[in-house]
Enzyme design. Structure first.
Site, PDB file in Angstrom:
ATOM      1  N   ALA A  12     -27.307 -21.661 -50.140  1.00 12.58           N
ATOM      2  CA  ALA A  12     -27.301 -20.440 -50.135  1.00 12.58           C
ATOM      3  C   ALA A  12     -27.081 -19.995 -48.126  1.00 12.58           C
ATOM      4  O   ALA A  12     -27.546 -18.597 -48.016  1.00 12.58           O
ATOM      5  CB  ALA A  12     -29.080 -20.666 -49.474  1.00 12.58           C
ATOM      6  N   ARG A  17     -18.749 -17.596 -40.213  1.00 13.29           N
ATOM      7  CA  ARG A  17     -17.768 -17.757 -39.676  1.00 13.29           C
ATOM      8  C   ARG A  17     -16.800 -17.284 -40.326  1.00 13.29           C
ATOM      9  O   ARG A  17     -15.886 -16.764 -40.094  1.00 13.29           O
ATOM     10  CB  ARG A  17     -17.511 -18.945 -39.377  1.00 13.29           C
ATOM     11  CG  ARG A  17     -18.288 -19.294 -37.938  1.00 13.29           C
ATOM     12  CD  ARG A  17     -18.142 -20.763 -37.450  1.00 13.29           C
ATOM     13  NE  ARG A  17     -19.233 -21.920 -38.035  1.00 13.29           N
ATOM     14  CZ  ARG A  17     -19.244 -23.002 -38.225  1.00 13.29           C
ATOM     15  NH1 ARG A  17     -18.673 -23.561 -37.103  1.00 13.29           N
ATOM     16  NH2 ARG A  17     -20.275 -23.647 -38.194  1.00 13.29           N
ATOM     17  N   ALA A 384      24.455  -4.275 -68.847  1.00 14.86           N
ATOM     18  CA  ALA A 384      23.863  -3.937 -67.824  1.00 14.86           C
ATOM     19  C   ALA A 384      23.399  -2.852 -67.453  1.00 14.86           C
ATOM     20  O   ALA A 384      24.508  -1.982 -68.361  1.00 14.86           O
ATOM     21  CB  ALA A 384      25.348  -4.613 -66.526  1.00 14.86           C
ATOM     22  N   ASN A 390      11.007   5.381 -70.418  1.00 12.41           N
ATOM     23  CA  ASN A 390       9.622   5.037 -71.355  1.00 12.41           C
ATOM     24  C   ASN A 390       8.370   6.137 -71.219  1.00 12.41           C
ATOM     25  O   ASN A 390       7.850   5.957 -71.740  1.00 12.41           O
ATOM     26  CB  ASN A 390       8.869   3.952 -71.675  1.00 12.41           C
ATOM     27  CG  ASN A 390       8.885   3.533 -69.981  1.00 12.41           C
ATOM     28  OD1 ASN A 390       9.276   4.058 -69.217  1.00 12.41           O
ATOM     29  ND2 ASN A 390       7.680   2.806 -69.421  1.00 12.41           N
TER      30      ASN A 390
END
Ligand code: UD1
Ligand code: MG
Length: 483
Positions: A12, A17, A384, A390
């Site tokens: 709880a 910190r 390559a 796209n």
């Protein structure tokens, strides 16, 4: 089902910190929130039911725990954090009547081993004590409750740091905060705890003195090593427990027959078969699954990756939510973005990026390519520098490459477009129209060799340079005359 033992997890507190808006127990360590580790330890130790006491950030804590454990974990709300005894009192409202033993743990101590919790319940079973607690030693006991012993070495109480005398502060045997308690004893004793102490809180630790005075030998103590009992109060401690958890996870997979280099960071939900070799500085996250005999070389980062048997990930490969088939190879420096699939034996080499693309069995894209929204048939070869164009600025489109097709280097395939089975694309082509099966498409300017043009060009350029120099010296002479 037997419901004798309930584990109550205190969670709880705010965790100021941590300096975070996220509730402390939801901070992740090694891929799972702190409280999830605590719950799993409770279940592994054989808890019949688990209650988490929540307060700060409770909606978020409940939601996260429910997402993983469904209704298997219950919650009790402590509205105001008035101390650990008050938290347990709140927790008891969610504990079934037939529970006879309550094990109490913390939501911010993720490394707690199930064996330590089992040792607590075993100690009670062996001694009949109302309360058993873990004890440990701390080089710097600041902040911890100190364990008080009588002349016979029996535990008689706990003094909180802020309430200690100077002599008590020197005690290095401390309370890590884990207990197994007889339920009836606890229900009664909690009512006798007051908040007249240095912090004005209801201390759960006062239970120990109450148990010790109830009747002789009513407290059992179980010494445990300190490392795994470390709590998290700030992010430095979070990093420390995360190291312990990563070490523990790696050791588990090592013992199951996988070679894992030190420095590999494998998270909570990652699964392995056997025979994998995982290199240093690798990060395996999410629901990544590593098949048998997979090799993952140094520096790979995998998120929700499924790696088929015998696949090879060369150094610095990144895989996100994608599937790698058996014996497929990637990298070095390959990048699979979400929803990509490499089928069995497919190869993806250096600086190749795939997004939402399937590479069929044995297909290859070995160097410098972007394949987005693509479907590449078995055995196809992508040269390559190939780009699947796209995106038209508004929509994404699909590129389909048929089985056994050969796309020459430095080609741009402008989607939507289909390259037929067994078709060739000449190097440097820009392909905007579908290519039929077995055709050769050449989409570039035709080469034209002009004989003797090299010498003629050189002479032309040299003459131009001479003219420039002559003009410059004429201009300099004019300036001099004018002075
Ligand atoms: C507590 C122990 C101390 C022990 C230390 C180990 C008490 C009084 N003291 O001290 O002996 O050495 O743990 O870490 O128990 N919590 C709630 N509600 C509350 C207060 C705390 O749920 O009202 C939860 C926190 O979220 C946390 C745990 O209990 O997970 C421990 O609380 P914390 O305030 O850190 O305890 P300490 O004061 O450090
Ligand atoms: Mg406190």
């Amino acid at each position: 089902m037997s419901n004798r033992r309930c584990t109550m997890i205190l969670a709880a507190g705010q965790g100021t910190r941590m300096k975070s808006t996220l509730p402390k127990v939801l901070h992740p360590a090694a891929g799972a929130p702190l409280v999830v580790w605590a719950i799993e330890a409770a279940r592994d130790a054989g808890a019949d039911s688990v209650v988490v006491v929540v307060g700060h950030g409770r909606e978020q804590v409940i939601e996260t725990v429910r997402a993983r454990f469904g209704d298997a974990v219950r919650f009790a709300v402590q509205t105001e954090q008035r101390g650990t005894a008050d938290a347990v009192r709140a927790g008891l409202t969610a504990v079934d009547d037939d529970v006879t033993e309550v094990v109490i743990t913390y939501g911010d101590v993720p490394c707690i081993p199930a064996a330590a919790l089992r040792a607590l319940t075993d100690a009670r079973a062996a001694t009949g004590a109302a309360l058993a607690l873990l004890t440990t030693t701390a080089d710097d006991p600041t902040g911890y409750g100190r364990i008080l012993h009588d002349g016979d070495g029996r535990v008689v109480g706990i003094r909180e740091h802020k309430d200690c005398s100077a002599a008590e502060r020197a005690i290095r045997t401390v309370n890590p905060g884990f207990y197994a308690v007889d339920r009836a004893f606890m229900a009664d004793a909690l009512g006798r705890i007051s908040s007249t102490n240095a912090q004005g809180e209801f201390y759960l630790t006062d239970l120990v003195a109450l148990a010790a005075t109830a009747r002789a030998h009513n407290v059992a103590d179980v010494p445990w090593e300190p490392l795994s009992l470390r709590g998290v109060n700030d992010r430095a401690e979070l990093a420390m427990v995360e190291d312990v958890l990563h070490q523990r996870i790696a050791d588990r997979h090592r013992r199951a027959g996988n070679s894992i280099a030190t420095g590999a960071r494998i998270d909570h939900d990652v699964t392995f078969e056997t025979g994998a070799v995982v290199g240093p500085h690798t990060v395996l996250r999410g629901r990544t699954h590593v098949g048998s005999n997979v090799v993952i070389d140094a520096g790979c980062v995998l998120d929700d990756a499924r790696l088929g048997a015998g696949s090879l990930l060369k150094a610095y490969t990144v895989v996100q939510r994608s599937e790698v088939g058996a014996s497929a190879q990637l990298g070095p420096f390959a990048h699979l973005r979400p929803d990509s699939v490499l089928e069995e034996g497919a190869h993806v080499g250096n600086f190749v990026e795939l997004k939402k693309t399937r590479l069929g069995r044995g297909a290859k894209a070995n160097h410098l390519a972007y394949l987005g929204d693509g479907d590449v048939g078995a055995g196809a070869n992508i040269g390559a520098g190939t780009i699947f164009c796209n995106y038209d600025g508004v929509q994404k489109h699909v590129t389909t490459v048929g089985e056994g097709a050969f796309v020459g280097s430095n080609s741009s395939l402008v989607a939507p477009v289909t390259i037929g089975r067994g078709a060739y694309v000449g190097s440097g082509s820009v392909i905007t129209k579908d290519v039929p099966d077995d055709a050769l498409a050449v989409g570039r300017a035709r080469q034209d060799n002009k004989l003797g043009y090299g010498a003629r060009l050189r002479e032309r350029f040299a003459a131009a340079k001479r003219a420039l120099q002559a003009a410059a010296s004429a201009a300099a002479a004019t300036t001099k005359q004018g002075e």
